[in-house]
Design a protein around this motif. Structure first.
Motif, PDB file in Angstrom:
ATOM      1  N   PHE A 120      45.849  33.360  30.107  1.00 37.26           N
ATOM      2  CA  PHE A 120      46.743  33.634  31.217  1.00 37.26           C
ATOM      3  C   PHE A 120      46.626  32.502  32.239  1.00 37.26           C
ATOM      4  CE2 PHE A 120      45.450  37.690  29.386  1.00 37.26           C
ATOM      5  CZ  PHE A 120      46.676  38.320  29.199  1.00 37.26           C
ATOM      6  N   ALA A 121      47.604  31.612  32.241  1.00 36.14           N
ATOM      7  CA  ALA A 121      47.615  30.506  33.197  1.00 36.14           C
ATOM      8  C   ALA A 121      48.012  31.033  34.570  1.00 36.14           C
ATOM      9  CB  ALA A 121      48.583  29.425  32.742  1.00 36.14           C
ATOM     10  N   GLN A 122      47.348  30.543  35.601  1.00 39.17           N
ATOM     11  CA  GLN A 122      47.570  31.005  36.960  1.00 39.17           C
ATOM     12  C   GLN A 122      48.037  29.857  37.856  1.00 39.17           C
ATOM     13  OE1 GLN A 122      46.877  34.541  37.674  1.00 39.17           O
ATOM     14  NE2 GLN A 122      47.034  34.289  35.454  1.00 39.17           N
ATOM     15  N   GLU A 123      48.712  30.206  38.936  1.00 38.51           N
ATOM     16  CA  GLU A 123      49.157  29.197  39.891  1.00 38.51           C
ATOM     17  C   GLU A 123      48.010  28.726  40.771  1.00 38.51           C
ATOM     18  OE1 GLU A 123      52.446  30.584  42.153  1.00 38.51           O
ATOM     19  OE2 GLU A 123      53.794  30.762  40.425  1.00 38.51           O
ATOM     20  N   ARG A 124      47.012  29.585  40.957  1.00 42.14           N
ATOM     21  CA  ARG A 124      45.847  29.249  41.793  1.00 42.14           C
ATOM     22  C   ARG A 124      44.563  29.455  41.003  1.00 42.14           C
ATOM     23  NH1 ARG A 124      47.159  28.530  47.098  1.00 42.14           N
ATOM     24  NH2 ARG A 124      49.159  29.339  47.848  1.00 42.14           N
ATOM     25  N   SER A 125      43.483  28.943  41.525  1.00 43.62           N
ATOM     26  CA  SER A 125      42.196  29.044  40.834  1.00 43.62           C
ATOM     27  C   SER A 125      41.761  30.501  40.666  1.00 43.62           C
ATOM     28  CB  SER A 125      41.116  28.291  41.611  1.00 43.62           C
ATOM     29  OG  SER A 125      41.372  26.909  41.623  1.00 43.62           O
ATOM     30  N   VAL A 126      41.192  30.782  39.512  1.00 45.14           N
ATOM     31  CA  VAL A 126      40.623  32.101  39.232  1.00 45.14           C
ATOM     32  C   VAL A 126      39.236  32.153  39.865  1.00 45.14           C
ATOM     33  CG1 VAL A 126      39.877  33.693  37.428  1.00 45.14           C
ATOM     34  CG2 VAL A 126      41.931  32.271  37.086  1.00 45.14           C
ATOM     35  N   GLU A 127      39.113  32.861  40.982  1.00 45.35           N
ATOM     36  CA  GLU A 127      37.837  32.897  41.707  1.00 45.35           C
ATOM     37  C   GLU A 127      36.930  34.011  41.210  1.00 45.35           C
ATOM     38  OE1 GLU A 127      37.007  30.564  43.666  1.00 45.35           O
ATOM     39  OE2 GLU A 127      38.958  29.577  43.803  1.00 45.35           O
ATOM     40  N   GLY A 128      37.514  35.145  40.883  1.00 44.40           N
ATOM     41  CA  GLY A 128      36.752  36.288  40.379  1.00 44.40           C
ATOM     42  C   GLY A 128      37.610  37.075  39.424  1.00 44.40           C
ATOM     43  N   ILE A 129      36.977  37.852  38.554  1.00 46.36           N
ATOM     44  CA  ILE A 129      37.732  38.604  37.550  1.00 46.36           C
ATOM     45  C   ILE A 129      37.070  39.957  37.344  1.00 46.36           C
ATOM     46  CG2 ILE A 129      36.518  37.799  35.487  1.00 46.36           C
ATOM     47  CD1 ILE A 129      39.364  37.264  34.299  1.00 46.36           C
ATOM     48  N   ALA A 130      37.875  40.975  37.061  1.00 46.44           N
ATOM     49  CA  ALA A 130      37.360  42.323  36.823  1.00 46.44           C
ATOM     50  C   ALA A 130      38.196  42.992  35.749  1.00 46.44           C
ATOM     51  CB  ALA A 130      37.390  43.152  38.110  1.00 46.44           C
ATOM     52  N   CYS A 131      37.562  43.848  34.955  1.00 47.81           N
ATOM     53  CA  CYS A 131      38.250  44.630  33.930  1.00 47.81           C
ATOM     54  C   CYS A 131      38.386  46.072  34.414  1.00 47.81           C
ATOM     55  CB  CYS A 131      37.476  44.616  32.623  1.00 47.81           C
ATOM     56  SG  CYS A 131      37.294  43.000  31.852  1.00 47.81           S
ATOM     57  N   ALA A 132      39.553  46.649  34.234  1.00 44.35           N
ATOM     58  CA  ALA A 132      39.758  48.044  34.606  1.00 44.35           C
ATOM     59  C   ALA A 132      38.881  48.942  33.745  1.00 44.35           C
ATOM     60  CB  ALA A 132      41.228  48.418  34.439  1.00 44.35           C
ATOM     61  N   PRO A 133      38.392  50.058  34.285  1.00 42.72           N
ATOM     62  CA  PRO A 133      37.449  50.908  33.545  1.00 42.72           C
ATOM     63  C   PRO A 133      38.037  51.539  32.293  1.00 42.72           C
ATOM     64  CG  PRO A 133      38.092  51.924  35.623  1.00 42.72           C
ATOM     65  CD  PRO A 133      38.585  50.529  35.671  1.00 42.72           C
ATOM     66  N   LYS A 134      39.361  51.635  32.212  1.00 44.25           N
ATOM     67  CA  LYS A 134      39.990  52.175  31.008  1.00 44.25           C
ATOM     68  C   LYS A 134      40.532  51.062  30.108  1.00 44.25           C
ATOM     69  CE  LYS A 134      41.243  56.568  33.165  1.00 44.25           C
ATOM     70  NZ  LYS A 134      42.345  57.494  33.523  1.00 44.25           N
ATOM     71  N   GLY A 135      40.239  49.823  30.471  1.00 41.95           N
ATOM     72  CA  GLY A 135      40.703  48.699  29.676  1.00 41.95           C
ATOM     73  C   GLY A 135      42.180  48.415  29.894  1.00 41.95           C
ATOM     74  N   GLN A 136      42.712  47.476  29.125  1.00 41.57           N
ATOM     75  CA  GLN A 136      44.137  47.146  29.105  1.00 41.57           C
ATOM     76  C   GLN A 136      44.624  46.400  30.347  1.00 41.57           C
ATOM     77  OE1 GLN A 136      45.660  51.112  28.624  1.00 41.57           O
ATOM     78  NE2 GLN A 136      45.643  51.001  26.400  1.00 41.57           N
TER      79      GLN A 136
END
Length: 324
Positions: A120-136
């Protein structure tokens, strides 16, 4: 009285946690140490930039300066699960069903349980990331807000805008809220059913550590001279409510927090190396460790909630048994 077993290492401890009831210590220099019939260690990377416990608690996931993403099991076996050459992997998160999300620069990747890697290319820097507890779904913290992305679909990302630099993200355990930490010494949140904003301000320092309570009713955070604990039990979350301030000390800052796996209590680590455990209901405090050599950088409970591992910025690590 709790008993403490010191575990002296060299360098900065990024993460400590239990895997199959074995205490692990992940160091920035690329080594991983654990206590299982004595001191064991393995070199996983040239240098580790990010690490997290897997969603199921059976592995540690690491990202390094070498572009490798690795999985480390309870035996200390290191398995490379992805590789992005010439990239520094700066953030990593784990979700259900073996989902792993990680980021470098302006790109986020999601590795599914089937081994398929999505980019997933982004317009701005990826500073932090999290996964939803139910996935997807993943959340990406970025400048001026966060993005919600449904993985495995062509759905357009949801933009959650709020001015300022957002540097990390976390979903509440029930998936109703997303919270980001900011460069501006604040938290910002969204109630995801309607994307309503939640401002959580007043911190004197950056929030570098947070931890959800066992049922997700509370979010404990560092960044002040006490652990600031926000209420999330109601449908409005912390909006219009004051946080708890636990373990207040006037002379030093809280640098790490870790909620107990079954009780509404939180372990609080301080800049001077001291550790306390405090109960939410009545603010009762128990001293677990007197001040040490450096700031507490990470803590982790075992599944039973009887032992607490801790790591520090200068490798001053150890294990505390609260039952003795």
């Amino acid at each position: 009285m709790p008993t403490l077993a010191p575990f002296d290492l060299e360098g900065h401890c990024l993460l400590t946690c239990f895997v199959n009831d074995i205490p692990f210590f992940v160091m920035a220099d690329g080594t991983v140490h654990w206590q299982d019939n004595g001191h064991q260690q393995v070199t996983a990377h040239d240098g580790i930039l990010c690490a997290t416990l897997s969603f199921d608690g059976k592995n540690i996931l690491t990202g390094g300066e070498d572009g490798r993403i690795c999985r480390i099991d309870a035996s200390g076996k290191v398995t490379e699960i992805a590789h992005q050459p010439r990239k520094w992997i700066t953030t990593i998160a784990s979700g259900p069903h073996g989902m792993v999300a990680f980021g470098s620069g302006r790109i986020a990747w999601v590795l599914g349980s089937d081994g398929k890697l999505q980019e997933f290319a982004q317009e701005r820097s990826v500073e932090g990331i999290a996964c939803a507890p139910k996935g997807q779904r993943i959340a990406i913290a970025r400048y001026n807000g966060a993005d919600l992305i449904w993985t495995g679909t062509a759905a357009k990302p949801v933009d959650l805008d709020w001015k300022g630099a957002h540097i990390d993200a976390t979903f509440s355990p029930d998936g109703r809220f997303l919270v980001t930490s900011m460069q501006e010494n604040a938290l910002h949140g969204w109630r995801l059913e309607d994307n309503r904003h939640m401002r959580m301000t007043g911190y004197p320092a950056k929030i570098k550590s947070w931890s959800w309570s066992v049922k997700g009713k509370w979010l404990a955070t560092s960044g002040a001279s006490a652990a600031i604990v926000w209420p999330f039990a109601s449908k409005d979350g912390p909006m219009g409510k004051a946080p708890l301030e636990l373990g207040m000390r006037g002379d030093t800052m809280v640098t790490s927090v870790c909620c107990h796996p079954s009780e509404d209590i939180v372990a609080i680590g301080y800049q001077d190396g001291m550790i306390m455990v405090v109960r939410f209901a009545d603010s009762k405090e128990v001293l677990l460790r007197r001040p040490g050599k450096s700031a507490i950088s990470s803590m982790g409970w075992d599944k039973a909630g009887h032992r607490l591992s801790f790591g520090s910025e200068n490798g001053d690590c150890g294990l505390i048994d609260i039952t003795t």
